[in-house]
Design a protein around this motif. Sequence first.
Motif, PDB file in Angstrom:
ATOM      1  N   ASP A 344       0.839  -1.201   0.000  1.00  0.00           N
ATOM      2  CA  ASP A 344       0.000   0.000   0.000  1.00  0.00           C
ATOM      3  C   ASP A 344       0.875   1.253   0.000  1.00  0.00           C
ATOM      4  O   ASP A 344       0.614   2.214  -0.738  1.00  0.00           O
ATOM      5  N   VAL A 345       1.913   1.229   0.831  1.00  0.00           N
ATOM      6  CA  VAL A 345       2.839   2.370   0.898  1.00  0.00           C
ATOM      7  C   VAL A 345       3.599   2.504  -0.400  1.00  0.00           C
ATOM      8  O   VAL A 345       3.769   3.619  -0.926  1.00  0.00           O
ATOM      9  N   ALA A 346       4.061   1.395  -0.957  1.00  0.00           N
ATOM     10  CA  ALA A 346       4.796   1.433  -2.221  1.00  0.00           C
ATOM     11  C   ALA A 346       3.972   2.091  -3.320  1.00  0.00           C
ATOM     12  O   ALA A 346       4.473   2.941  -4.077  1.00  0.00           O
ATOM     13  N   VAL A 347       2.699   1.731  -3.406  1.00  0.00           N
ATOM     14  CA  VAL A 347       1.830   2.276  -4.443  1.00  0.00           C
ATOM     15  C   VAL A 347       1.616   3.775  -4.241  1.00  0.00           C
ATOM     16  O   VAL A 347       1.547   4.537  -5.218  1.00  0.00           O
ATOM     17  N   GLN A 348       1.548   4.213  -3.005  1.00  0.00           N
ATOM     18  CA  GLN A 348       1.364   5.647  -2.731  1.00  0.00           C
ATOM     19  C   GLN A 348       2.496   6.479  -3.340  1.00  0.00           C
ATOM     20  O   GLN A 348       2.285   7.606  -3.791  1.00  0.00           O
ATOM     21  N   TYR A 349       3.707   5.901  -3.367  1.00  0.00           N
ATOM     22  CA  TYR A 349       4.854   6.644  -3.902  1.00  0.00           C
ATOM     23  C   TYR A 349       5.074   6.380  -5.390  1.00  0.00           C
ATOM     24  O   TYR A 349       5.950   6.976  -5.997  1.00  0.00           O
ATOM     25  N   SER A 373      -5.282  -4.807  -6.960  1.00  0.00           N
ATOM     26  CA  SER A 373      -6.466  -4.286  -6.261  1.00  0.00           C
ATOM     27  C   SER A 373      -6.267  -2.850  -5.811  1.00  0.00           C
ATOM     28  O   SER A 373      -7.232  -2.102  -5.637  1.00  0.00           O
ATOM     29  N   LEU A 374      -5.002  -2.450  -5.634  1.00  0.00           N
ATOM     30  CA  LEU A 374      -4.691  -1.069  -5.248  1.00  0.00           C
ATOM     31  C   LEU A 374      -4.661  -0.132  -6.458  1.00  0.00           C
ATOM     32  O   LEU A 374      -4.487   1.075  -6.301  1.00  0.00           O
TER      33      LEU A 374
END
Length: 426
Positions: A344-349, A373-374
């Motif tokens: 989830d954090v990886a996708v945010q960046y 899914s993200l």
Amino acid sequence: MRAAVIGLGVEGKKAVNSLLKHGWDVYATDLNMNVDLDGLDLPNLSMNLIEDSQSVSIVGDKITVDLGFSNSYAIEECDAIAISPSMFGGAFANRLLESNELLCDVVCGHRDLFTIGITGTNGKTTTVHMLKSILEDAGRKVLVGGNGGGGFSGYYDLILEANEGDYDILLVEVCDMTLDFANYCFDFDMVGLTNIGNDHMDVHKTIANYKDSLVRFFSNKTIFTAYNQDFNSDFKESASQTIPYFVYQDELKLFGKFNMLNAGLAAAIAKELKVPKDIIRQSLANFNAVEGRLDVYKINDADVYVGKTDNSDALASILAERNFYALFIGTPRHHEEHRLDILDVAVQYNPEVIVLFPGLDDTLDIAIYRLNSLGYMGNIITVNTLDQIIELVAEYSHEDAILIGGNGQETIIEIQERIKLISEKL
């Protein structure tokens, strides 16, 4: 002397190894017949294997291991008992407390040493090694160990070694899942808290529960907490003395504000122990990253960051300070899906590429599903071998920065060693 080891998880296996190393006879048992014995130093000679459909017994010269059942008579015949820290607080453990049969009560020389504990979610191992370096440079004889998951030989090894060696200070890394166990086994004079983060929530369930465990652990102790740490008011009420620490301001080789805070904690404790400031500064200026923890290597144009980042807060603290073209992320065990929140954090960046590799288990399919899914729109690549990882690092080595992290300390150490060799040759 003969000891029983109940439960053959990480700490149990390390307890067996340490007891054998220190000359004890060992009876070890785990009710799970299929428990993973990897890492257990079983003797190769004079061993018999007794097996049926529901249990296994391994009998050697100095050790007996029963899987699938426990021999109560064999346990009763032992001089001391080592339990898994996860059993602490249960009925069996409480019975042992009443009879003073726990290994830490039978072998208790460690309680005579000045003892410092370092706990928290992230940064424990680095802080412990920083403080060890400072204290040894100041001429102190320091015994370091604790949390088996942190790469040490386990709590019981620390207890046994402290009873036999000549040390001034006992420095213990305390896993946040074993606070009550460690609090019983050791007499802590000082405790440092690195941070409170989002990990082991399968155990804590909530941050509030984690905080309450720390409040119990800090009771009547001298504690060191970051100047801006959440729940500082709760901790102050519980502790006998609360000393704040701040971001370290002097020279440090390590990357990241989080490591500057780790250094600030180590420096604050050393200062309280009357270590001269020049020794603290010089020791930290010379300090190199601990094996498996975040370090940076140059390959062609790219800075390649490699280190264990197995929870979302650990990853976020790195990504907040540098833009990475590619993130290589080791996957967690099948039963630790909560750790997939690092994705989830990886996708945010939003890196250009996310490379997934088996860290603790091959849960690549689960990780791919999570990324999809993200709504991650970048390139997802899966690899299974070290050579494949190195090939991709070479391909991306003309970008600015690459991060290799996630789960799987042993796997990440292997990657780190390979990256370091390549970097030194270029």
